[in-house]
Write a protein that holds these residues in place. Structure first.
Motif, PDB file in Angstrom:
ATOM      1  N   MET A 105       0.835  -1.192   0.000  1.00  0.00           N
ATOM      2  CA  MET A 105       0.000   0.000   0.000  1.00  0.00           C
ATOM      3  C   MET A 105       0.876   1.250   0.000  1.00  0.00           C
ATOM      4  N   LYS A 106       1.939   1.239  -0.787  1.00  0.00           N
ATOM      5  CA  LYS A 106       2.892   2.334  -0.760  1.00  0.00           C
ATOM      6  C   LYS A 106       2.358   3.579  -1.466  1.00  0.00           C
ATOM      7  N   VAL A 107       2.786   4.739  -0.988  1.00  0.00           N
ATOM      8  CA  VAL A 107       2.482   6.027  -1.600  1.00  0.00           C
ATOM      9  C   VAL A 107       3.756   6.857  -1.568  1.00  0.00           C
ATOM     10  N   TYR A 108       3.700   8.041  -2.140  1.00  0.00           N
ATOM     11  CA  TYR A 108       4.904   8.864  -2.240  1.00  0.00           C
ATOM     12  C   TYR A 108       4.683  10.230  -1.588  1.00  0.00           C
ATOM     13  N   ILE A 109       5.687  10.671  -0.842  1.00  0.00           N
ATOM     14  CA  ILE A 109       5.639  11.971  -0.178  1.00  0.00           C
ATOM     15  C   ILE A 109       6.185  13.009  -1.148  1.00  0.00           C
ATOM     16  N   ARG A 110       5.298  13.869  -1.631  1.00  0.00           N
ATOM     17  CA  ARG A 110       5.707  14.894  -2.594  1.00  0.00           C
ATOM     18  C   ARG A 110       6.341  16.089  -1.895  1.00  0.00           C
ATOM     19  N   SER A 111       5.755  16.505  -0.773  1.00  0.00           N
ATOM     20  CA  SER A 111       6.298  17.638  -0.023  1.00  0.00           C
ATOM     21  C   SER A 111       5.852  17.533   1.425  1.00  0.00           C
ATOM     22  N   THR A 112       6.502  18.301   2.283  1.00  0.00           N
ATOM     23  CA  THR A 112       6.145  18.294   3.692  1.00  0.00           C
ATOM     24  C   THR A 112       6.508  19.636   4.315  1.00  0.00           C
ATOM     25  N   ALA A 113       5.768  20.011   5.350  1.00  0.00           N
ATOM     26  CA  ALA A 113       6.050  21.248   6.093  1.00  0.00           C
ATOM     27  C   ALA A 113       5.805  20.979   7.561  1.00  0.00           C
ATOM     28  N   CYS A 114       6.651  21.549   8.408  1.00  0.00           N
ATOM     29  CA  CYS A 114       6.579  21.234   9.837  1.00  0.00           C
ATOM     30  C   CYS A 114       6.856  22.472  10.684  1.00  0.00           C
ATOM     31  N   LEU A 166       6.565   6.267   1.194  1.00  0.00           N
ATOM     32  CA  LEU A 166       6.004   5.710   2.421  1.00  0.00           C
ATOM     33  C   LEU A 166       5.545   4.302   2.066  1.00  0.00           C
ATOM     34  N   THR A 167       6.384   3.333   2.379  1.00  0.00           N
ATOM     35  CA  THR A 167       6.193   1.964   1.899  1.00  0.00           C
ATOM     36  C   THR A 167       5.104   1.222   2.641  1.00  0.00           C
ATOM     37  N   SER A 168       5.102   1.340   3.959  1.00  0.00           N
ATOM     38  CA  SER A 168       4.133   0.565   4.744  1.00  0.00           C
ATOM     39  C   SER A 168       3.927   1.206   6.107  1.00  0.00           C
ATOM     40  N   LEU A 169       2.790   0.871   6.721  1.00  0.00           N
ATOM     41  CA  LEU A 169       2.415   1.434   8.018  1.00  0.00           C
ATOM     42  C   LEU A 169       1.597   0.411   8.791  1.00  0.00           C
ATOM     43  N   LYS A 170       1.868   0.317  10.087  1.00  0.00           N
ATOM     44  CA  LYS A 170       1.105  -0.618  10.926  1.00  0.00           C
ATOM     45  C   LYS A 170       0.952  -0.028  12.321  1.00  0.00           C
ATOM     46  N   THR A 171      -0.239  -0.178  12.897  1.00  0.00           N
ATOM     47  CA  THR A 171      -0.480   0.265  14.269  1.00  0.00           C
ATOM     48  C   THR A 171      -0.794  -0.940  15.144  1.00  0.00           C
ATOM     49  N   LEU A 172      -0.402  -0.847  16.403  1.00  0.00           N
ATOM     50  CA  LEU A 172      -0.590  -1.940  17.361  1.00  0.00           C
ATOM     51  C   LEU A 172      -1.093  -1.357  18.673  1.00  0.00           C
ATOM     52  N   TYR A 173      -1.878  -2.143  19.406  1.00  0.00           N
ATOM     53  CA  TYR A 173      -2.396  -1.683  20.687  1.00  0.00           C
ATOM     54  C   TYR A 173      -1.974  -2.648  21.788  1.00  0.00           C
ATOM     55  N   TYR A 197      -0.085   2.677  22.611  1.00  0.00           N
ATOM     56  CA  TYR A 197      -0.336   2.883  21.189  1.00  0.00           C
ATOM     57  C   TYR A 197       0.986   2.827  20.427  1.00  0.00           C
ATOM     58  N   HIS A 198       1.209   1.734  19.719  1.00  0.00           N
ATOM     59  CA  HIS A 198       2.463   1.515  18.998  1.00  0.00           C
ATOM     60  C   HIS A 198       2.240   1.695  17.491  1.00  0.00           C
ATOM     61  N   SER A 199       3.265   2.174  16.818  1.00  0.00           N
ATOM     62  CA  SER A 199       3.174   2.287  15.359  1.00  0.00           C
ATOM     63  C   SER A 199       4.527   2.011  14.719  1.00  0.00           C
ATOM     64  N   LEU A 200       4.458   1.440  13.536  1.00  0.00           N
ATOM     65  CA  LEU A 200       5.645   1.144  12.724  1.00  0.00           C
ATOM     66  C   LEU A 200       5.438   1.758  11.347  1.00  0.00           C
ATOM     67  N   MET A 201       6.423   2.527  10.880  1.00  0.00           N
ATOM     68  CA  MET A 201       6.360   3.117   9.554  1.00  0.00           C
ATOM     69  C   MET A 201       7.651   2.790   8.807  1.00  0.00           C
ATOM     70  N   LEU A 202       7.507   2.325   7.584  1.00  0.00           N
ATOM     71  CA  LEU A 202       8.660   2.029   6.749  1.00  0.00           C
ATOM     72  C   LEU A 202       8.738   3.076   5.648  1.00  0.00           C
ATOM     73  N   VAL A 203       9.832   3.805   5.610  1.00  0.00           N
ATOM     74  CA  VAL A 203      10.020   4.877   4.627  1.00  0.00           C
ATOM     75  C   VAL A 203      11.247   4.558   3.787  1.00  0.00           C
ATOM     76  N   SER A 204      11.125   4.654   2.469  1.00  0.00           N
ATOM     77  CA  SER A 204      12.219   4.252   1.588  1.00  0.00           C
ATOM     78  C   SER A 204      12.620   5.374   0.650  1.00  0.00           C
ATOM     79  N   ALA A 205      13.882   5.350   0.249  1.00  0.00           N
ATOM     80  CA  ALA A 205      14.362   6.305  -0.750  1.00  0.00           C
ATOM     81  C   ALA A 205      13.807   5.921  -2.114  1.00  0.00           C
ATOM     82  N   LEU A 206      13.696   6.884  -2.993  1.00  0.00           N
ATOM     83  CA  LEU A 206      13.175   6.603  -4.328  1.00  0.00           C
ATOM     84  C   LEU A 206      14.200   5.795  -5.117  1.00  0.00           C
TER      85      LEU A 206
END
Length: 350
Positions: free
Chosen positions: A1-10, A224-231, A340-349
């Motif tokens: 279920m991968k998507v791509y991060i085009r831009s970000t602001a923080c 943003l390759t994958s995401l999972k939440t755990l309780y 509340y646990h979460s795992l995110m996998l982020v990859s280079a293009l």
């Protein structure tokens, strides 16, 4: 279920809103970090600014800069996450409710006290009539918003989604959470947060937004390759292995692990176990000494990971151990209140 991060602001307690990438670290001494606010007049009409609370201004400015950097005027959907919502307006309304004995109450604070105010305000300013939703899922509110955005893109509902997270720290909530033992009771430098073994952490706040796209482009920052939440996950090591296996990865293929270590003894213990076993030969970084602890702080971690992969450089201030050269895959592991646990996998293009 991968998507791509085009831009970000923080917007955070660090100078993250400009074009630099943690070039100048801000040190605080205390138990609470306040966001460094930009010149809102560049993004919001001055007449509207005075009617907006702290968290609304942060959310609107961060979202508009995110869209501006991507060159996108109208997002296909707006999805946000927050645990506490607009606390300042909520407290203002409740205070007036008591002081004025429920009579002749100004409606503005009540109208702007709901959790979806930030997402609604963004839509109003953009005249965006597309999908708009806010998730209030405590420590995984941001991850829930991300999941929704990823699903919208993978189901072909739209080509891009604006996903963000906002949280503010006000005096009332800070006092309550301190009494509950979440924050330390003595001043400490945020840069020395991991050197002291004691109970409690430091409070934080901020807003981070991401424009997600279904397809990659030359301008994309990361995948943003994958995401999972755990309780209330008991065996987190097994969960991490299962998560990586589901993405056809082994431990040795992760270049950097970003953890949510926050300086609290109980909080840190959960990260110590996989750090000494699964990731004993993997570089590890932390981020909460820069932004503080709050329910959607993982949005800061994703902002950090996306910039690391885009610039192929890791700021030394976040490193706990190891060294990384040209990182390709980053694993973000965070938990809030050990529930509340979460795992995110982020990859280079590629």
């Amino acid at each position: 279920m991968k998507v791509y991060i085009r831009s970000t602001a923080c917007i955070s307690p660090q100078k993250t809103f400009d074009d630099g990438f943690l070039d100048e670290i801000v040190e605080y001494t205390g138990t609470r970090l306040a966001a460094i606010e930009p010149d809102y007049k560049e993004f919001i009409d001055p007449k509207q600014i005075r009617r907006m609370s702290h968290v609304i201004k942060m959310g609107v400015a961060a979202s508009k800069k995110c869209l501006q950097d991507a060159g996108v005027e109208m997002p296909g959907a707006i999805v946000t996450g927050t645990a506490f919502g607009c606390l300042e307006d909520t407290i203002t309304f409740l205070t007036r409710l008591v002081e004025q004995q429920e009579d002749l109450l100004p409606p503005t604070a009540f109208i702007q006290s709901t959790h979806n105010t930030v997402a609604a305000q963004i839509a109003l300013m953009l005249q965006c009539h597309n999908y708009n939703l806010t998730y209030v899922h405590k420590g995984i509110s941001f991850e829930s918003a991300l999941t929704d955005g990823m699903m919208l893109l993978n189901e072909g509902e739209t080509n891009n989604v604006l996903v963000g997270a906002t949280e503010e720290m006000v005096d009332t909530s800070f006092k309550v959470l301190t009494r509950l033992g979440l924050y330390k009771r003595h001043p400490i430098s945020n840069l020395d947060l991991f050197k002291e073994r004691s109970k409690g952490t430091i409070g934080g706040e901020g807003a981070a937004f991401f424009l997600l796209q279904a397809n990659s482009s030359r301008e994309s920052m990361a995948e943003l390759t994958s995401l999972k939440t755990l309780y209330k996950q008991g065996n987190i090591e097994a969960a991490i292995v299962e998560f990586l296996t589901s993405n056809s990865l082994g431990i040795d293929q992760i270049d950097l692990v970003i953890t949510g270590r926050n300086g609290d003894i109980g909080n840190n213990e959960i990260y110590d176990t996989p750090g000494k076993s699964l990731f004993k030969n993997t570089a590890i970084a932390n981020y909460k000494h820069l932004c503080g602890e709050y329910p959607v702080s993982s949005s800061f971690a994703l902002w950090l990971a996306a910039n690391i992969l885009k610039q192929q450089a890791v700021p030394q201030v976040v490193m706990e151990k190891g060294m990384v050269v040209s990182p390709k895959k980053i694993l973000i592991y965070n938990h809030y209140l050990q529930k509340y646990h979460s795992l995110m996998l982020v990859s280079a293009l590629s």
